[in-house]
Write a protein that holds these residues in place. Structure first.
Motif, PDB file in Angstrom:
ATOM      1  N   LYS A 134       0.752  -1.198  -0.025  1.00 15.06           N
ATOM      2  CA  LYS A 134       0.066  -0.057   0.006  1.00 15.06           C
ATOM      3  C   LYS A 134       0.863   1.366   0.146  1.00 15.06           C
ATOM      4  N   ASN A 164      -8.998   9.530  -3.458  1.00 13.89           N
ATOM      5  CA  ASN A 164      -9.172   8.365  -4.550  1.00 13.89           C
ATOM      6  C   ASN A 164      -8.386   7.081  -3.950  1.00 13.89           C
ATOM      7  N   GLY A 165      -7.137   7.248  -3.673  1.00 14.36           N
ATOM      8  CA  GLY A 165      -6.446   6.174  -3.228  1.00 14.36           C
ATOM      9  C   GLY A 165      -7.040   5.438  -1.808  1.00 14.36           C
ATOM     10  N   ARG A 191     -10.203   5.397  -1.427  1.00 16.29           N
ATOM     11  CA  ARG A 191     -11.457   4.836  -1.732  1.00 16.29           C
ATOM     12  C   ARG A 191     -11.186   3.695  -2.508  1.00 16.29           C
ATOM     13  N   ASN A 192     -10.153   3.549  -3.295  1.00 13.62           N
ATOM     14  CA  ASN A 192      -9.849   2.230  -4.053  1.00 13.62           C
ATOM     15  C   ASN A 192      -8.831   1.337  -3.371  1.00 13.62           C
ATOM     16  N   SER A 251      -5.700   1.731  -2.282  1.00 13.73           N
ATOM     17  CA  SER A 251      -4.238   1.489  -2.361  1.00 13.73           C
ATOM     18  C   SER A 251      -3.702   2.554  -1.354  1.00 13.73           C
TER      19      SER A 251
END
Length: 406
Positions: free
Chosen positions: A174, A245-246, A248-249, A251
């Motif tokens: 991650k 965004n990371g 939420r996905n 990563s």
């Protein structure tokens, strides 16, 4: 006849005076007070609710016509100075605009300063003051940044050091993210070293020693530390949007951001949401506490308002304890009010608690316009691993020259 005429004259005068008195009382009760309030689009619902409660509280004292208009807080100064007499009576603005607004005559010193000082955090009072003179009403004390982390992947022990965060993220495949394209965040690496940056006495140009070659920590030490971080497989240079965004996905499991993302992060991480002050980072063989810029939102009263007393009452109402508590409940924004800041609700908010913990290592943002681009350029090269291979000292010198340009 004289006595009768005199009596009639006295009676007539009494009637006239009574009529005048009655008229003044009526005027006071029916005086039309038109006020315009500026604030962010996100604040529209909250501000309209506060305006309604203000009008209800002062019902009968005037005929209020108060309207809310959307005006971004970061552009408030420019909009207001474009025409002070046509500007809002009451407005929300970021504290770094205070000096310019006061210098332009848009703000007058506040009369009930001691009462306002007594109910707000010292840092917020400082942000609203010039030479110990209060010019605005503190509204929030949450414009800063700290560390978000996912407890599923990163322990409370790991978040104490930046290497601990990076290693934990990398071990799980991650990322930890931080926005090095923004000089606002990059200050974190320089702020608690012996290196300095700030405004000169002219209030426009900067002084900066970030390229210092002597002392315990030199500019190149910070640059090398940033390169060490950039080389980690657990690091990514991403904007705030990229951080979310990371999250939420899946990563991203840690990142530097502020309270404005608290609800969005918690929606994804749920009970695993963690927040803490910024960690220490390794620089020239020592662990240095990462710093942060801090800031506040303030409420100003236009010195050109046609109703300055009512505008001041409204500004005071917007920033009182009850409405700062309401602001936290509806918008999640951190209070400047001491009573609200010390309330159990704040302790139960991981983001606010982390921000308050970081405040010990924060500094009010007081830099001129030439600060931003040179720092972003330098940090962008560090984030990319210094692909040109140019001397770090040369790049530091160029950055400082740009920051201090006149």
């Amino acid at each position: 006849m004289k006595k009768r005429f005199g009596g009639l004259l006295l009676l007539l005068c009494a009637v006239i005076l009574a009529g005048c008195s009655s008229g003044k009382a009526e005027d006071a009760g029916t005086q039309t007070v038109e006020l315009v309030v500026w604030g962010s689009e996100e604040d529209a619902e909250l501000m309209n609710q506060i305006i309604q409660s203000f009008q209800a509280n002062y019902q009968g004292e005037a005929n209020f016509q108060i309207s809310f208009e959307v005006q971004g807080e970061s552009q408030c100064k420019d909009a207001l100075l474009g025409g002070l007499e046509a500007g809002a009576d009451v407005f929300t603005f970021a504290d770094d605009q205070l000096y310019a607004l006061a210098a332009a005559g848009a703000l007058d010193p506040i009369e009930q300063a001691e009462e306002i000082r007594s109910r707000n955090l010292p840092s917020a009072v400082e942000a609203a003051s010039i030479n110990d003179q209060l010019y605005a009403y503190p509204l929030t004390a949450d414009n800063g940044y700290f560390l978000y982390y996912n407890k599923q992947y990163i322990s409370e022990e790991a978040v104490q050091t930046l290497d601990g965060v990076l290693n934990a993220a990398a071990a799980n495949g991650k990322l930890f993210t931080m926005d090095w394209s923004s000089a606002w965040y990059v200050y974190a690496f320089f702020g608690n070293t012996e290196l300095q940056v700030g405004l000169n006495d002219d209030g426009i140009t900067n002084y900066c020693t970030w390229n210092q070659t002597g002392g315990g920590i030199q500019g190149v030490d910070v640059a090398q530390a940033m390169l060490h971080i950039a080389r980690s497989p657990g690091f990514a240079n991403r904007t705030d949007e990229g951080f979310l965004n990371g999250v939420r996905n899946g990563s991203v499991v840690a990142g530097v951001s502020g309270v404005w993302n608290a609800l969005a992060v918690q929606e994804v991480w749920g009970k695993d949401t963690g927040a803490a002050k910024l960690p220490v980072y390794l620089c020239n063989g020592r662990q240095v506490q990462m710093a942060s810029f801090s800031g506040c939102k303030l409420i100003g009263v236009n010195a050109y308002s046609q109703h300055p007393e009512w505008a001041a009452k409204l500004a005071d109402w917007i920033t009182n304890e009850e409405n700062q508590r309401l602001r936290f409940e509806l918008r999640g924004q951190g209070p400047s009010n001491l009573a609200v800041a010390d309330s159990p609700e704040m302790a139960q908010s991981p983001a606010i608690a982390a921000l308050l913990a970081q405040s010990e290592f924060s500094q009010l943002q007081r830099v001129g316009g030439n600060f931003w681009d040179p720092v972003s350029t330098f940090a962008g090269n560090m984030a990319a691993g210094n692909p040109s291979g140019r001397s770090l000292q040369t790049q530091l010198n160029e950055m400082v020259e740009g920051i201090c340009a006149r």
